[in-house]
Motif scaffolding. Sequence first.
Motif, PDB file in Angstrom:
ATOM      1  N   UNK A  81      16.076  15.735   0.123  1.00  0.00           N
ATOM      2  CA  UNK A  81      14.902  16.401  -0.421  1.00  0.00           C
ATOM      3  C   UNK A  81      14.457  15.784  -1.743  1.00  0.00           C
ATOM      4  N   UNK A  82      15.329  15.766  -2.738  1.00  0.00           N
ATOM      5  CA  UNK A  82      14.929  15.329  -4.071  1.00  0.00           C
ATOM      6  C   UNK A  82      14.536  13.859  -4.088  1.00  0.00           C
ATOM      7  N   UNK A  83      15.275  13.020  -3.369  1.00  0.00           N
ATOM      8  CA  UNK A  83      14.953  11.600  -3.354  1.00  0.00           C
ATOM      9  C   UNK A  83      13.651  11.345  -2.603  1.00  0.00           C
ATOM     10  N   UNK A  84      13.411  12.115  -1.554  1.00  0.00           N
ATOM     11  CA  UNK A  84      12.169  11.960  -0.802  1.00  0.00           C
ATOM     12  C   UNK A  84      10.962  12.291  -1.664  1.00  0.00           C
ATOM     13  N   UNK A  85      11.053  13.377  -2.434  1.00  0.00           N
ATOM     14  CA  UNK A  85       9.952  13.751  -3.314  1.00  0.00           C
ATOM     15  C   UNK A  85       9.747  12.692  -4.391  1.00  0.00           C
ATOM     16  N   UNK A  86      10.855  12.180  -4.953  1.00  0.00           N
ATOM     17  CA  UNK A  86      10.750  11.163  -6.007  1.00  0.00           C
ATOM     18  C   UNK A  86      10.054   9.904  -5.498  1.00  0.00           C
ATOM     19  N   UNK A  87      10.447   9.425  -4.334  1.00  0.00           N
ATOM     20  CA  UNK A  87       9.828   8.229  -3.770  1.00  0.00           C
ATOM     21  C   UNK A  87       8.403   8.540  -3.322  1.00  0.00           C
ATOM     22  N   UNK A  88       8.206   9.717  -2.720  1.00  0.00           N
ATOM     23  CA  UNK A  88       6.874  10.101  -2.273  1.00  0.00           C
ATOM     24  C   UNK A  88       5.857  10.092  -3.397  1.00  0.00           C
ATOM     25  N   UNK A  89       6.280  10.471  -4.606  1.00  0.00           N
ATOM     26  CA  UNK A  89       5.384  10.469  -5.759  1.00  0.00           C
ATOM     27  C   UNK A  89       4.873   9.072  -6.090  1.00  0.00           C
ATOM     28  N   UNK A  90       5.597   8.046  -5.671  1.00  0.00           N
ATOM     29  CA  UNK A  90       5.236   6.663  -6.016  1.00  0.00           C
ATOM     30  C   UNK A  90       4.471   5.953  -4.912  1.00  0.00           C
ATOM     31  N   UNK A 109       6.589  -6.657  12.920  1.00  0.00           N
ATOM     32  CA  UNK A 109       5.855  -7.726  13.605  1.00  0.00           C
ATOM     33  C   UNK A 109       4.713  -8.229  12.741  1.00  0.00           C
ATOM     34  N   UNK A 110       4.102  -7.324  11.981  1.00  0.00           N
ATOM     35  CA  UNK A 110       2.983  -7.686  11.112  1.00  0.00           C
ATOM     36  C   UNK A 110       3.436  -8.202   9.754  1.00  0.00           C
ATOM     37  N   UNK A 111       4.744  -8.357   9.574  1.00  0.00           N
ATOM     38  CA  UNK A 111       5.268  -8.890   8.316  1.00  0.00           C
ATOM     39  C   UNK A 111       5.436  -7.858   7.226  1.00  0.00           C
ATOM     40  N   UNK A 112       5.430  -6.579   7.588  1.00  0.00           N
ATOM     41  CA  UNK A 112       5.541  -5.516   6.602  1.00  0.00           C
ATOM     42  C   UNK A 112       6.971  -5.246   6.178  1.00  0.00           C
ATOM     43  N   UNK A 113       7.096  -4.445   5.130  1.00  0.00           N
ATOM     44  CA  UNK A 113       8.398  -4.066   4.593  1.00  0.00           C
ATOM     45  C   UNK A 113       8.708  -2.613   4.919  1.00  0.00           C
ATOM     46  N   UNK A 114       9.946  -2.351   5.312  1.00  0.00           N
ATOM     47  CA  UNK A 114      10.387  -1.005   5.659  1.00  0.00           C
ATOM     48  C   UNK A 114      11.408  -0.541   4.620  1.00  0.00           C
ATOM     49  N   UNK A 115      11.133   0.629   4.048  1.00  0.00           N
ATOM     50  CA  UNK A 115      12.016   1.248   3.064  1.00  0.00           C
ATOM     51  C   UNK A 115      12.648   2.488   3.681  1.00  0.00           C
ATOM     52  N   UNK A 116      13.961   2.616   3.541  1.00  0.00           N
ATOM     53  CA  UNK A 116      14.668   3.820   3.979  1.00  0.00           C
ATOM     54  C   UNK A 116      15.154   4.570   2.752  1.00  0.00           C
ATOM     55  N   UNK A 117      14.783   5.841   2.675  1.00  0.00           N
ATOM     56  CA  UNK A 117      15.241   6.735   1.614  1.00  0.00           C
ATOM     57  C   UNK A 117      16.266   7.660   2.259  1.00  0.00           C
ATOM     58  N   UNK A 118      17.511   7.578   1.818  1.00  0.00           N
ATOM     59  CA  UNK A 118      18.579   8.235   2.568  1.00  0.00           C
ATOM     60  C   UNK A 118      19.477   9.074   1.671  1.00  0.00           C
ATOM     61  N   UNK A 119      19.974  10.180   2.244  1.00  0.00           N
ATOM     62  CA  UNK A 119      20.915  11.047   1.552  1.00  0.00           C
ATOM     63  C   UNK A 119      22.298  10.962   2.184  1.00  0.00           C
ATOM     64  N   UNK A 120      23.317  11.497   1.502  1.00  0.00           N
ATOM     65  CA  UNK A 120      24.701  11.433   2.003  1.00  0.00           C
ATOM     66  C   UNK A 120      24.888  12.071   3.372  1.00  0.00           C
ATOM     67  N   UNK A 121      24.018  13.021   3.737  1.00  0.00           N
ATOM     68  CA  UNK A 121      24.153  13.670   5.040  1.00  0.00           C
ATOM     69  C   UNK A 121      24.080  12.659   6.179  1.00  0.00           C
TER      70      UNK A 121
END
Length: 411
Positions: A350-359, A200-212
């Motif tokens: 796990x690994x992708x979440x940590x990688x994105x979290x670092x940024x 609603x506020x015009x923000x961007x939503x990013x989904x970090x997802x694994x094969x599970x």
Amino acid sequence: MTSTRTVELEGHIIDSGMMQQAMGIVMDLGGDFDIEEFDVGRQKHNTSYCRMTVSADDDDIQEILHELNQIGANLTSTADAHVERAPADQVVPVGFYSTTNHPTDVRYDGEWIPVEDIEMDCAIVVEETDDGARAYTKVLNSIDEDDLVVTDDTGIRVKPPERPRDASGPFGFMQGGISSERPSESLIGDIADALKETKKEGGNVLVVAGPALIHSGGGDALARLIREGYVDMISAGNGFATHDIERGLYGTSLGMDMETMEHPRKGHKHHIYTISEVIRAGGIEEAVEEGLITEGIMYECVKNDASYVLAGSIRDDGPLPDTITDAIEAQNAIREQAHQADMVLMLSTLLHSVAVGNCLSSTTKTVCVDINPATVTQLLDRGSSQAIGMVTDIGTFVPTLAEKVLDEPDE
């Protein structure tokens, strides 16, 4: 010899634990402290203020000041930041300032400048332009010779975001850490409200997802959220995209029939057949355009201009043509997405979440959902202190979230 410096702490420094942390840092590193001024906020909305003198041997004082700076206890000195030229490409000056992921200001030429694109474990570069000086982060492999790099802790102001004292404010509903025993239905409802408010506020939503997410049956719900405009970006790996496309082509994910939960004959080959067909088409977008891919998450990304970054790994089959196999290139692509995100959902990876979290900046709303609480714990341990965790089955979480976002009326 003994050196003495004065630092200031301001905000909800008592209930957030900052005051206790500061005292602990000084004592643990062999220093002494003296409270010069302490004004306590007496209402929930009031902030507190503390001015503290810190004394330690010359050999220890800089380490103490650095650790205090990292939690938001800043020197009262108004001196400019120290800067030095980078001696060569990818080489920073000795003693360069390594960033936190908290909002940070740098004092340069008598002015406080906000640091752009803040993220952890970077250098700060100051650049003089026609419109004045600007400061921004650079990872070490992006440093150019003669970049003006900030060193030590002088002239740097760190401002950690604060949790509200009550359940109000951004993500106040998620206070209390990681738990599998809190009511999932209401928590997912709160996350849905935060997601809708972000859009609603015009923000961007990013989904970090694994094969599970695909294996557990959450793919259709995520595809629907993309189609309806609630997800703007996907960050994932080769396996996630492959199994999403495999499901559309063969009805299987990693060879398992998604309806019967059985393993059809040659089902174990479906993922490699999928990769082969996408390679033959020239890529995911081309496969959508020619009608090979007609449903699923990657299909909705192409059809709805939702950007996606597929970061490769050493264990990838194929990989798909869209998978970025150069690690540095993949990091830069992830970093670009992360800097654009206002809310991030990390779903069973796990690994992708940590990688994105670092940024990510610590001001970015971040929700991590996994059946394994260790995933969220490791994310927090790596410095993504803003992340809030929910321990539940991802195959239940994503469909419920989509239902609450898309099917339930706003109150």
